[in-house]
Write a protein that holds these residues in place. Structure first.
Motif, PDB file in Angstrom:
ATOM      1  N   TRP A 156      35.816  50.596  36.158  1.00 42.75           N
ATOM      2  CA  TRP A 156      35.534  49.203  36.512  1.00 42.75           C
ATOM      3  C   TRP A 156      34.765  48.501  35.390  1.00 42.75           C
ATOM      4  CZ3 TRP A 156      30.424  47.421  37.704  1.00 42.75           C
ATOM      5  CH2 TRP A 156      30.365  46.079  38.058  1.00 42.75           C
ATOM      6  N   ILE A 157      33.844  49.213  34.736  1.00 44.69           N
ATOM      7  CA  ILE A 157      33.089  48.616  33.627  1.00 44.69           C
ATOM      8  C   ILE A 157      34.030  48.242  32.488  1.00 44.69           C
ATOM      9  CG2 ILE A 157      31.369  49.105  31.837  1.00 44.69           C
ATOM     10  CD1 ILE A 157      29.895  50.815  33.875  1.00 44.69           C
ATOM     11  N   PHE A 158      35.030  49.087  32.202  1.00 39.50           N
ATOM     12  CA  PHE A 158      35.957  48.839  31.099  1.00 39.50           C
ATOM     13  C   PHE A 158      37.148  47.971  31.500  1.00 39.50           C
ATOM     14  CE2 PHE A 158      34.214  52.981  29.473  1.00 39.50           C
ATOM     15  CZ  PHE A 158      33.618  52.439  28.347  1.00 39.50           C
ATOM     16  N   ASP A 159      37.171  47.462  32.713  1.00 36.60           N
ATOM     17  CA  ASP A 159      38.300  46.647  33.154  1.00 36.60           C
ATOM     18  C   ASP A 159      38.434  45.410  32.271  1.00 36.60           C
ATOM     19  OD1 ASP A 159      39.421  44.331  35.163  1.00 36.60           O
ATOM     20  OD2 ASP A 159      40.277  46.295  35.607  1.00 36.60           O
ATOM     21  N   ALA A 160      39.678  45.098  31.887  1.00 37.06           N
ATOM     22  CA  ALA A 160      39.890  44.011  30.931  1.00 37.06           C
ATOM     23  C   ALA A 160      39.611  42.641  31.524  1.00 37.06           C
ATOM     24  CB  ALA A 160      41.324  44.069  30.405  1.00 37.06           C
ATOM     25  N   ARG A 161      39.825  42.458  32.831  1.00 36.82           N
ATOM     26  CA  ARG A 161      39.648  41.135  33.442  1.00 36.82           C
ATOM     27  C   ARG A 161      38.347  40.991  34.208  1.00 36.82           C
ATOM     28  NH1 ARG A 161      44.964  40.297  36.882  1.00 36.82           N
ATOM     29  NH2 ARG A 161      44.351  42.414  37.497  1.00 36.82           N
ATOM     30  N   LEU A 162      37.978  42.031  34.970  1.00 43.04           N
ATOM     31  CA  LEU A 162      36.813  41.927  35.845  1.00 43.04           C
ATOM     32  C   LEU A 162      35.641  42.790  35.410  1.00 43.04           C
ATOM     33  CD1 LEU A 162      38.721  42.103  39.264  1.00 43.04           C
ATOM     34  CD2 LEU A 162      38.060  40.056  37.980  1.00 43.04           C
ATOM     35  N   GLY A 163      35.789  43.509  34.323  1.00 42.10           N
ATOM     36  CA  GLY A 163      34.743  44.425  33.897  1.00 42.10           C
ATOM     37  C   GLY A 163      33.526  43.720  33.324  1.00 42.10           C
ATOM     38  N   PRO A 164      32.332  44.213  33.625  1.00 42.47           N
ATOM     39  CA  PRO A 164      31.106  43.589  33.087  1.00 42.47           C
ATOM     40  C   PRO A 164      30.961  43.749  31.571  1.00 42.47           C
ATOM     41  CG  PRO A 164      30.586  45.609  34.274  1.00 42.47           C
ATOM     42  CD  PRO A 164      32.027  45.340  34.510  1.00 42.47           C
TER      43      PRO A 164
END
Length: 325
Positions: A156-164
């Motif tokens: 989730w941290i590395f998510d391209a759209r929603l990652g912090p």
């Protein structure tokens, strides 16, 4: 018995009462040593048997399987010698998995060792208070967290759209990055995750090493005008070489056995394994249970074992030579 002539007395009379000849004492000591040795062997025999069954037998069986064309679905499993190893030389997927695994293992090693040593020094020398235990627990916690939930959180941290992470980088004018879809960035993501997990254990081991260092050496260095960084560089690092050897071996072996981190981070929304980060263990599992080529996968495991053994011997040799120098 005649008196006054000691030479006429038998040998038994020349010894004091209750004292035995030296040959009897040596025989008793020899029997006592044999009993102790036998007791020690019998005491550790169950442990050795369990170790041999759980550790040594799988290694020997893997070596045997690597020399056969072992198909799960076929009853015929012929002996083919080194044919599996010869096929590995031309396997593009194996080369890709070996390269990715090596990059991840050495990347984790390069990040973990210096970072763990510095963090351990800061905790040991700068936080000698009641909250020092909090810092130790906070750093060690990632090592005991279950691997799959931790990998999902990092996904989730590395998510391209929603990652912090991309949201944070956007404050500095950096464009969003496809961390888990770019071949290079996906390998970096796995290295970050593995380093985060390995750091806690390394810091804990280094803390034990720092606590065993003699304080008198640092006091003498301080009287000679040495600063903190100088004492760390010229005293702590050389004296912590045995700890560094152990931590580096454990970290490198763990890095070469990476699987779940790459599997979870590179999987798609349906859970299918991705192909951006192909590692050796994933390649072995696919050859075993998807392609039913158990013998071929066993040859990959043998190659992985040899690589780890060679690198471990090199680490032992280099650190021992530096210690003697």
């Amino acid at each position: 018995w005649p008196t006054g002539r000691v030479g006429l007395l038998p040998d038994t009379v020349t010894h004091r009462e209750g004292e035995r000849p030296s040959r009897f004492r040596s025989a008793e000591n020899h029997m006592l040593r044999r009993k102790r040795w036998l007791f020690a062997v019998l005491a550790i025999l169950p442990t050795l048997a369990i170790f041999a069954w759980l550790r040594m037998y799988p290694i020997v069986e893997t070596l045997r399987l690597s020399l056969h064309k072992w198909d799960i679905l076929s009853k015929n499993k012929p002996f083919i010698g080194l044919a599996n190893f010869q096929e590995l030389l031309g396997d593009r997927l194996f080369h890709e998995a070996l390269l990715n695994t090596s990059i991840i293992a050495f990347g984790v090693l390069i990040i973990t060792i210096p970072t763990a040593m510095v963090l351990a020094a800061l905790i040991h020398y700068r936080t000698r208070s009641r909250i020092s235990g909090f810092y130790e627990t906070a750093i060690f916690l990632p090592h005991v967290v279950s691997l799959v939930p931790a990998a999902m959180a990092w996904k989730w941290i590395f998510d391209a759209r929603l990652g912090p992470l991309n949201a944070l980088l956007s404050f500095f004018g950096v464009q969003p990055q496809a961390w888990l879809f770019d071949p290079t960035l996906s390998v970096i993501s796995v290295i970050v995750l593995c380093s985060w997990q390995a750091l806690g254990y390394a810091v804990l081991i280094y803390l034990v090493g720092f606590k065993s260092l003699p304080v008198s050496l640092y006091e003498a260095a301080k009287l000679d005008g040495a600063s903190g960084p100088q004492s760390f560089w010229f005293l702590s690092i050389p004296m912590l070489k045995p700890i560094t050897l152990y931590v580096s071996v454990v970290t490198l072996v763990s890095g070469f056995n990476v699987y779940a981190q790459a599997f979870v981070l590179a999987s798609d929304a349906q859970g299918a394994p991705g192909r951006q980060v192909r590692v050796l263990v994933l390649d072995m599992l696919e050859n075993s249970f998807r392609n039913y080529r158990v013998g071929y996968a066993a040859s990959e495991a043998v190659v992985l074992l040899l690589i780890v053994l060679v690198l471990t011997l090199i680490q032992f040799t280099l650190l021992r030579e530096r210690g003697r120098a």
